[in-house]
Design an enzyme around this catalytic site. Structure first.
Site, PDB file in Angstrom:
ATOM      1  N   GLY A  27      24.811  -9.718 -30.510  1.00 20.88           N
ATOM      2  CA  GLY A  27      25.412  -8.942 -29.400  1.00 20.88           C
ATOM      3  C   GLY A  27      26.922  -8.902 -29.536  1.00 20.88           C
ATOM      4  N   HIS A  28      27.527 -10.075 -29.749  1.00 26.57           N
ATOM      5  CA  HIS A  28      28.986 -10.126 -29.950  1.00 26.57           C
ATOM      6  C   HIS A  28      29.377  -9.283 -31.171  1.00 26.57           C
ATOM      7  CE1 HIS A  28      28.295 -14.228 -28.011  1.00 26.57           C
ATOM      8  NE2 HIS A  28      29.157 -13.667 -27.186  1.00 26.57           N
ATOM      9  N   ARG A 185      23.286 -18.611 -24.051  1.00 24.17           N
ATOM     10  CA  ARG A 185      22.527 -19.548 -23.217  1.00 24.17           C
ATOM     11  C   ARG A 185      21.033 -19.576 -23.565  1.00 24.17           C
ATOM     12  NH1 ARG A 185      26.547 -17.990 -19.004  1.00 24.17           N
ATOM     13  NH2 ARG A 185      27.655 -19.899 -18.477  1.00 24.17           N
TER      14      ARG A 185
END
Ligand code: AMP
Length: 277
Positions: A27-28, A185
């Site tokens: 995602g990053h 997370r």
């Protein structure tokens, strides 16, 4: 960092910025690629890695938030990031340990509901650190993820309200094959929790299907989703909301084009997701 950024600016080099808390995932990296696309090969892509203490509540996971700087640096290098900014707490919040740090940036409307209601000081920390990072990195463009939809809306509002000369790009959420949004997370989840964590995405898809033909009252849809989420026995719903995507104003009647966001606990781990209906 600021001196470097000034030098780049003077030479006409555009700066594209991706703020993160590290423990990077695909995602990053998708944000990094979007940042590169925005300024091209003549521009400079800066990634910051900073687990910002002011956006964590006193009972939250600041100390156990996952970190792996070595791996992060490797991933950034492979992705062609030009500069990685990894400040220390004492640099970002000088004097804070001695209670001499006292300036914060607060957005007062969009930050009240949802994440802001569940995490009262969270967005104050986010807007403060992002404002500081913008002043340090001096970007022309900054890229945020749609995964944190409310955060992106608040940053856009802050930039408009406070005249930051930064263009904000919001990039789509990257997901696992089963639909779970990538998140640092997710690492906290055990095998059973991980399996059931698809309930967030499946809730959004269920709501999308429910409003496809006709509108439905928010109360009814919420009750339906509450029951649906109970089919994942390890999930504990924190909130589910339906709202206008621009203003984040709650809607009482949910129709296509409305936005939905939810937060669900698995044990101590809190996951969020959202989507346009
Ligand atoms: P974080 O490191 O969690 O603070 O996230 C840094 C940036 O990456 C934020 O703009 C997030 O919205 C974005 N981000 C996090 N997870 C995802 C994802 N699964 N897809 C796209 N962007 C993401």
């Amino acid at each position: 960092m600021q001196r470097l950024a000034r030098q780049w600016q003077r030479r006409g080099i555009k700066i594209s910025f991706v703020p993160t808390m590290g423990f990077l995932h695909e995602g990053h990296l998708s944000l990094v690629r979007r940042a590169r696309k925005a300024v091209g090969n003549h521009g400079v892509v800066v990634v910051s890695i900073y687990v910002n203490p002011t956006q964590f509540g006193p009972t939250e996971d600041l100390s156990r938030y996952p970190r792996d700087l070595k791996r992060d640096l490797k991933l950034c290098r492979a992705e062609g990031v030009d500069f990685i900014f990894v400040p220390a707490d004492a640099e970002m919040y000088p004097g804070k340990a001695e209670e001499r740090y006292s300036t914060y940036v607060v957005e007062e409307k969009l930050a009240r509901a949802m994440e802001g209601a569940s995490r009262p000081t969270h967005f104050r920390g986010v807007t403060t650190v992002v404002a500081k990072l913008f002043n340090i990195v001096l970007p022309e463009v900054a890229v945020f993820g749609q995964k944190d939809f409310q955060q992106a809306a608040i940053i856009q509002r802050m930039v408009a309200d406070l005249n930051f000369p930064v263009k904000i790009i919001v990039a789509p959420t990257v997901r696992e094959p089963d639909g779970l949004a990538l998140s640092s997370r997710n690492k906290y989840l055990d095998a059973d929790q991980r399996k059931q964590a698809t309930i967030l995405r499946r809730s959004v898809l269920r709501a999308q299907a429910a409003v496809k033909q006709k509108s439905i009252s928010a109360a009814r849809l919420k009750a339906d989703l509450e029951r649906f989420i109970q089919t994942a026995p390890l999930a504990r719903l924190d909130y589910v909301e339906f709202f206008e995507p621009e203003t984040l104003e709650p809607v009482s009647q949910v129709k296509r084009g409305a936005h939905m966001a939810l937060a669900v606990f698995f044990g101590k781990t809190r996951l969020i997701d959202n989507g346009r209906l």
